[in-house]
Design an enzyme around this catalytic site. Structure first.
Site, PDB file in Angstrom:
ATOM      1  N   ASP A   1      -6.299  28.810 -35.028  1.00 28.55           N
ATOM      2  CA  ASP A   1      -5.119  29.561 -35.462  1.00 28.55           C
ATOM      3  C   ASP A   1      -5.289  29.895 -36.937  1.00 28.55           C
ATOM      4  O   ASP A   1      -5.609  29.019 -37.756  1.00 28.55           O
ATOM      5  CB  ASP A   1      -3.843  28.748 -35.248  1.00 28.55           C
TER       6      ASP A   1
ATOM      7  N   HIS B   1      -7.107  24.512 -36.904  1.00 25.53           N
ATOM      8  CA  HIS B   1      -6.627  25.475 -37.898  1.00 25.53           C
ATOM      9  C   HIS B   1      -7.743  25.749 -38.901  1.00 25.53           C
ATOM     10  O   HIS B   1      -8.338  24.813 -39.432  1.00 25.53           O
ATOM     11  CB  HIS B   1      -5.378  24.946 -38.608  1.00 25.53           C
TER      12      HIS B   1
END
Length: 267
Positions: free
Chosen positions: A84, A234
């Site tokens: 992400d 992430h």
């Protein structure tokens, strides 16, 4: 199956008390719940046994009705890497370098801020053969958007920005911000032709001022890996940038290979 009254109450309390951070919730005491049991929920997982497929708060069959996945092919030792991407803070290049070293395809779910602030990295993702997926334009709670046209606008704006930046069409993969979803939300994405990609393994890596140590990261990501894992990381994480080469090596030593989301088994 339907939640019991006690389990439903516990899940609501979990959500209200902020047990969700960055889209990852532990629901180990609840087991699998029907996604229609609540009007909206945050994606959550429990890990009953080391190396086994975790239990989500919606089943693979329920998600499949709306072109959704949280786990891939559980019949073989394959991992689907996903990241992400909210913004660029200096760690993406190292992540891309590690992926290239291992010839490992990944999917990067981006928002507008990432595309605008780091267009060269976005282009490199595509050039390196990775999927760039739709994480929406503004990163709102998409489960709160009931109007189909408003839902579509969030995705279309990001798709248009990607086209302007790369000259290519954005692949039709969608991840709801913070893992917040509803059955209607899944229907809306499916109606637009998107595949909704949740995840079966993640850890708390999104607090930039409180990054896990390498050992803490490995303690979550190694024993919980499983066949068909869709891994959420992430790309803003300094820990991830630092350990990714070793992490991929250790997963390979465990017998796993890395696959693109394009290789997900048919529903």
């Amino acid at each position: 199956m339907k939640l019991s009254k006690l389990s439903a109450l516990l899940l609501v309390l979990c959500l209200l008390c902020g047990c969700t951070a960055g889209g990852y919730t532990s629901v180990s005491s609840l087991g699998s719940a029907s996604m229609a049991a609540l009007p909206a929920a945050s994606w959550g997982l429990s890990f009953p046994d080391e190396g086994a497929t975790p239990i989500g708060n919606a089943t693979t069959e329920e998600l499949a009705r709306y072109n959704g996945w949280y786990v891939g092919d559980t019949s073989e030792k394959v991992i689907y890497l996903t990241f992400d991407c909210g913004y660029e803070n200096g760690h993406t290049a190292a992540i891309l370098d590690a992926l290239k070293k291992h010839d490992a395809p990944a999917a990067f779910f981006v928002v507008a801020a990432m595309v605008k602030s780091a267009p060269d990295l976005i282009r490199r993702m595509a050039e390196d053969g990775h999927i760039v997926g739709n994480h929406t334009y503004n990163h709102p709670d998409m489960s709160a958007i009931t109007d189909q046209s408003a839902f579509q606008a969030e995705l279309d704006k990001l798709s248009d920005l990607y086209r302007e930046t790369t000259g290519q069409e954005l692949p039709m993969y969608y991840r709801p911000p913070r893992g917040l979803y509803s059955e209607e939300n899944l229907k809306q994405a499916s109606a637009l032709g998107y595949k909704t990609i949740l995840w079966s393994l993640a850890y708390v890596d999104w607090y930039n001022d409180d990054q896990p140590t390498d050992e803490e990261a490995f303690s979550k990501l190694l024993p919980r890996i499983h066949n068909g894992a869709i891994v959420l990381l992430h790309q803003t994480s300094a820990t991830n940038a630092r350990i990714l080469d070793e992490l991929l090596t250790r997963w390979e030593e465990m017998g796993y290979r890395f696959a693109s989301l394009d290789e997900l088994p048919p529903l």
